[in-house]
Motif scaffolding. Structure first.
Motif, PDB file in Angstrom:
ATOM      1  N   ILE A 144      48.835 -46.778 -20.366  1.00  0.00           N
ATOM      2  CA  ILE A 144      47.960 -47.513 -19.447  1.00  0.00           C
ATOM      3  C   ILE A 144      46.630 -47.891 -20.089  1.00  0.00           C
ATOM      4  O   ILE A 144      46.071 -48.952 -19.806  1.00  0.00           O
ATOM      5  CB  ILE A 144      47.736 -46.679 -18.165  1.00  0.00           C
ATOM      6  N   HIS A 201      45.025 -51.629 -20.929  1.00  0.00           N
ATOM      7  CA  HIS A 201      45.780 -52.761 -20.416  1.00  0.00           C
ATOM      8  C   HIS A 201      45.193 -53.258 -19.094  1.00  0.00           C
ATOM      9  O   HIS A 201      44.592 -52.502 -18.330  1.00  0.00           O
ATOM     10  CB  HIS A 201      47.249 -52.390 -20.227  1.00  0.00           C
ATOM     11  N   ALA A 207      42.772 -48.268 -17.498  1.00  0.00           N
ATOM     12  CA  ALA A 207      43.174 -49.658 -17.289  1.00  0.00           C
ATOM     13  C   ALA A 207      41.977 -50.511 -16.891  1.00  0.00           C
ATOM     14  O   ALA A 207      40.987 -50.019 -16.352  1.00  0.00           O
ATOM     15  CB  ALA A 207      44.254 -49.738 -16.211  1.00  0.00           C
TER      16      ALA A 207
END
Length: 254
Positions: A3, A6, A30
């Motif tokens: 994660i 991103h 994230a």
């Protein structure tokens, strides 16, 4: 998929399960875009997680495309989509006065919960498919939010159960369809959770509902939904699956 770093889109991210998921994604690194029809809610959550708020109606393609473009301009193209926006309804097919349930109510729930989710998913997938593959050829992952009502719908839940059952039925064919692009698809079917809507009910009603759950005999925590949603992102072999998150609850007819 890791994660960290991103970009992620969370529909319905301004409150409830969506808010919890947006917060957990941000905690794990994230870059989160909070998509919600309620801009004030989206802005509040986004400000607290260093994300971006995007007012968005998932049933409106222009609105969705604008939100996705705004998020991409700030964070880059998204590899994670959490479809959590949705509405509820409870209408008996035939009312006490003998009149049939309004068709408009049924159509509205299907339009938001099922068609809206598909709308967000198709637009996300088209952009995600253009990205370079990661480990195992993966490009992205998306989540649908169904409900135990997809399986154990109660009296009056025809529209809601049909919309959530549609998401369950869409999970595997969507995963098979998008496999060629390296995009995974999974669904969570939550039971009774301590969302803002649930907390509006009287305490005795909440206690009664919690007592109906075999174990643990309490309402689910939004954070538990968020943790599972994020685990689906990180566990690359989870694909085409529907996971009940309900403490072994099976809903009674009413």
């Amino acid at each position: 998929m890791n994660i960290q770093g991103h970009a992620a889109l969370v529909t319905g991210g301004g409150s409830g399960l969506g808010e919890a998921t947006a917060r957990e994604l941000a905690r794990l690194g994230a870059k989160v875009a909070v998509l919600d029809v309620n801009l004030a809610n989206a802005e509040k959550v986004a400000a607290e997680i260093n994300g971006i708020a995007c007012q968005c109606d998932i049933t409106n393609t222009d609105s969705l495309q604008a939100a996705i473009a705004k998020a991409a301009a700030a964070h880059g193209p998204a590899r994670i989509l959490m479809n959590i926006a949705g509405i509820g309804s409870a209408k008996r097919v035939v009312a006490k006065d003998g009149t049939p349930a309004p068709l408009e109510d049924f159509a509205r729930v299907i339009n938001v919960n099922l068609i809206g989710t598909y709308n967000a998913s198709r637009l996300f997938a088209a952009e995600c498919a253009k990205l370079s593959p990661l480990v195992d050829g993966e490009r992205g992952v998306m989540l649908f939010t169904a409900s135990v009502a997809a399986f154990d719908g109660q009296v009056g839940q025809q529209a809601y159960s049909a919309s959530k059952g549609g998401l369950v039925g869409m999970t595997l064919p969507m995963a098979r369809d998008l496999a060629q692009h390296g995009i995974r698809v999974c669904t969570i079917a939550p039971g009774l959770f301590a969302t803002p809507l649930m907390r509006q009910l009287p305490e005795p009603v909440q206690a009664s509902l919690a007592a109906s759950i075999p174990f643990p005999p309490r309402l689910g925590k939004p954070s538990e939904f968020a943790e599972l949603a994020c685990h689906i992102v990180t566990n690359t072999h989870l694909n085409g699956e529907v996971i009940r998150l309900d403490g072994a609850l099976r809903m009674a007819p009413r």
